[in-house]
Design a protein around this motif. Structure first.
Motif, PDB file in Angstrom:
ATOM      1  N   GLY A 359       0.813  -1.209   0.000  1.00 26.44           N
ATOM      2  CA  GLY A 359       0.000   0.000   0.000  1.00 26.44           C
ATOM      3  C   GLY A 359       0.844   1.255   0.000  1.00 26.44           C
ATOM      4  O   GLY A 359       0.511   2.246  -0.674  1.00 26.44           O
ATOM      5  N   ALA A 360       1.956   1.237   0.732  1.00 27.23           N
ATOM      6  CA  ALA A 360       2.834   2.406   0.785  1.00 27.23           C
ATOM      7  C   ALA A 360       3.412   2.714  -0.592  1.00 27.23           C
ATOM      8  O   ALA A 360       3.418   3.874  -1.041  1.00 27.23           O
ATOM      9  N   PHE A 361       3.890   1.686  -1.284  1.00 28.70           N
ATOM     10  CA  PHE A 361       4.451   1.902  -2.622  1.00 28.70           C
ATOM     11  C   PHE A 361       3.367   2.354  -3.604  1.00 28.70           C
ATOM     12  O   PHE A 361       3.612   3.232  -4.442  1.00 28.70           O
ATOM     13  N   CYS A 362       2.167   1.754  -3.499  1.00 29.44           N
ATOM     14  CA  CYS A 362       1.066   2.175  -4.384  1.00 29.44           C
ATOM     15  C   CYS A 362       0.672   3.618  -4.107  1.00 29.44           C
ATOM     16  O   CYS A 362       0.379   4.386  -5.029  1.00 29.44           O
ATOM     17  N   SER A 363       0.675   4.007  -2.843  1.00 26.09           N
ATOM     18  CA  SER A 363       0.334   5.375  -2.481  1.00 26.09           C
ATOM     19  C   SER A 363       1.381   6.350  -3.010  1.00 26.09           C
ATOM     20  O   SER A 363       1.038   7.406  -3.571  1.00 26.09           O
ATOM     21  N   LEU A 364       2.653   5.996  -2.850  1.00 27.79           N
ATOM     22  CA  LEU A 364       3.728   6.872  -3.317  1.00 27.79           C
ATOM     23  C   LEU A 364       3.733   7.004  -4.835  1.00 27.79           C
ATOM     24  O   LEU A 364       4.291   7.960  -5.370  1.00 27.79           O
TER      25      LEU A 364
END
Length: 453
Positions: A359-364
């Protein structure tokens, strides 16, 4: 873990609400309304209803049969019926699909939590440009969206670690009625606005001249995606069904609930949008940019009412997102719990932390890492495309072939009729659908989205 000591849902209403919660998600609240808007209004709804009843429900029953018969997580359930053949990989595909969707779905779910806070603080009231800027600045922020993503994953984690009855079932019994109450309140407020009848007429007065292959295939695709088919959720939840659960009746009830939520979502959005002359857009812009502006304009003379409706709307979105996120989380948790023989809490923690990283990578990918693209797509869009446009249709297609052509018909009939205790008058209709109709139409969807058909 043996099937004898496997957890089960404790009541019929628990089965219905938990599994309906898996099917009811953001797709019902924002994807269905804009699909209606893009595909001819009421005529799309009529075709959608037919697709759910004639095709979506048979696919759902097929996953129920596999899950309950094997009394195992999705991967092991397919493997047990596959008897060492390559069919076992269909179950693995379902677990992988559910895991990947959990990671990026949590990002949008986290946005819903942020908008509850923002609505409470009055931060999403203003001009269209202001609201658009607010969303872009938030979604591209390097920390805030990730924090909300992790938070909602840990909310789902908290439910999952308490097990099937005390966690999933208890939460579903609280969240699903609340979701319906919020829906009805907002629908009532929306339908009381000036000129709201234009939106109601658009929803329920079919224009059959709008029928086309695109409308039909769009309705078919929405029916499969909105009912959580091929994500592993239905198969996993069915493994917690008792031997007395009527699979057909449960699937029909869940299909009806899914339809009701989708249509109520249309009644919530279209009357308000028509009242202020705004056309619903697609994607995230509908719920995070267009609708805040709709609520502000629609209730301009009653700002307090507009404030409350906006707050209730995003609370509704968060609930819908959370019910689906819990079921997606459970797919991977059950897999790790049973295959690695670790505790439920340990399995859930692995899933939560892993999906937090995804989720963090998708958000970034919306801001700080937007330069990182594969096949011309950001990480978020890549996850969405691969799972939604490739894995789900393939998983649904193979599941129908598996149940219709490979699994012994005696096994399918026994599960369908609860070992002869039910009449099973529609068994041959179901078998015809799952052997021929469902695979054919899923294949049509798959080919159509790539411009082949």
């Amino acid at each position: 873990m043996s099937s004898e000591d496997r957890a089960n849902f404790g009541s019929k209403i628990g089965v219905i609400l938990a599994t309906a919660g898996s099917a009811v998600g953001l797709g019902n609240v924002w994807r269905f309304p804009y699909m209606v808007g893009d595909n001819g209004g009421a005529v799309f709804i009529l075709i959608y209803v037919c697709c759910v009843l004639l095709l979506g429900i048979p696919c759902m029953i097929s996953e129920f049969i596999i899950g309950r018969h094997a009394q195992s997580n999705t991967a092991r359930a397919y493997a047990r019926l596959a008897n060492g053949t390559p069919w076992k990989f269909v179950g693995m595909l379902g677990v992988l699909t559910g895991f990947l969707i959990t990671g990026y779905y949590a990002v949008v779910s986290g946005w819903c939590l942020q908008y509850i806070f923002a609505s409470a603080m009055g931060n999403v009231q203003g001009s269209s440009d202001y609201i658009k800027t607010y969303f872009l600045e938030f979604s591209q922020h390097p920390i805030k969206p990730i924090a909300w993503t992790v938070l909602i994953l840990f909310v789902a984690h908290f439910v999952i670690i308490h097990g099937v009855r005390n966690g999933i079932e208890r939460a579903s019994k609280m969240m699903m009625p609340t979701l319906f109450i919020l829906l009805l309140v907002i629908v009532l407020a929306s339908c009381m606005l000036p000129d709201a009848e234009k939106g109601i007429i658009y929803l329920f007065h079919p224009d059959f001249s709008k029928i086309s292959s695109d409308v039909f295939l769009g309705a078919l695709g929405q029916s499969f995606y909105s009912m959580s088919i091929a994500m592993g959720c239905l198969c996993t939840y069915a493994s917690y069904f008792s031997r007395q659960t009527n699979l057909t009746r449960s699937a029909v009830h869940i299909g009806i609930i899914d339809l009701m939520v989708a249509i109520l979502a249309g009644l919530m959005i279209f009357p308000a949008a028509f009242s202020v002359g705004i056309s619903p857009d697609s994607g995230p812009s509908l719920i995070f940019i267009t609708l805040p502006n709709v609520f502000v304009k629609a209730f301009a003379e009653m700002p307090l009412v507009g404030y409350v409706i906006g707050l209730l709307f995003y609370s509704l979105l968060a609930l819908a997102a959370l019910t689906s996120l819990i079921s997606l989380h459970e797919v991977s948790t059950a897999f790790l719990h049973e295959e690695l023989r670790i505790s439920r809490k340990g399995a859930a923690l692995i899933v939560t932390l892993s999906c937090s990283v995804i989720g963090a990578f998708c958000s970034l990918s919306f801001g700080q890492m937007d330069y990182l693209q594969l096949f011309g797509m950001s990480l978020f869009n890549l996850f969405d495309f691969v799972t939604g446009q490739i894995f789900l249709p393939i998983g649904g297609f193979l599941t129908c072939l598996f149940v219709g052509w490979y699994v012994p018909h005696k096994v399918v009939r026994d599960e369908f009729t609860n070992w002869g205790t039910l009449r099973g008058r529609y068994f041959h209709v179901y078998l015809l659908s799952v052997k021929y109709l469902c695979p054919l139409f899923i294949l049509m969807i798959f080919l159509h989205q790539f411009g082949i058909l």
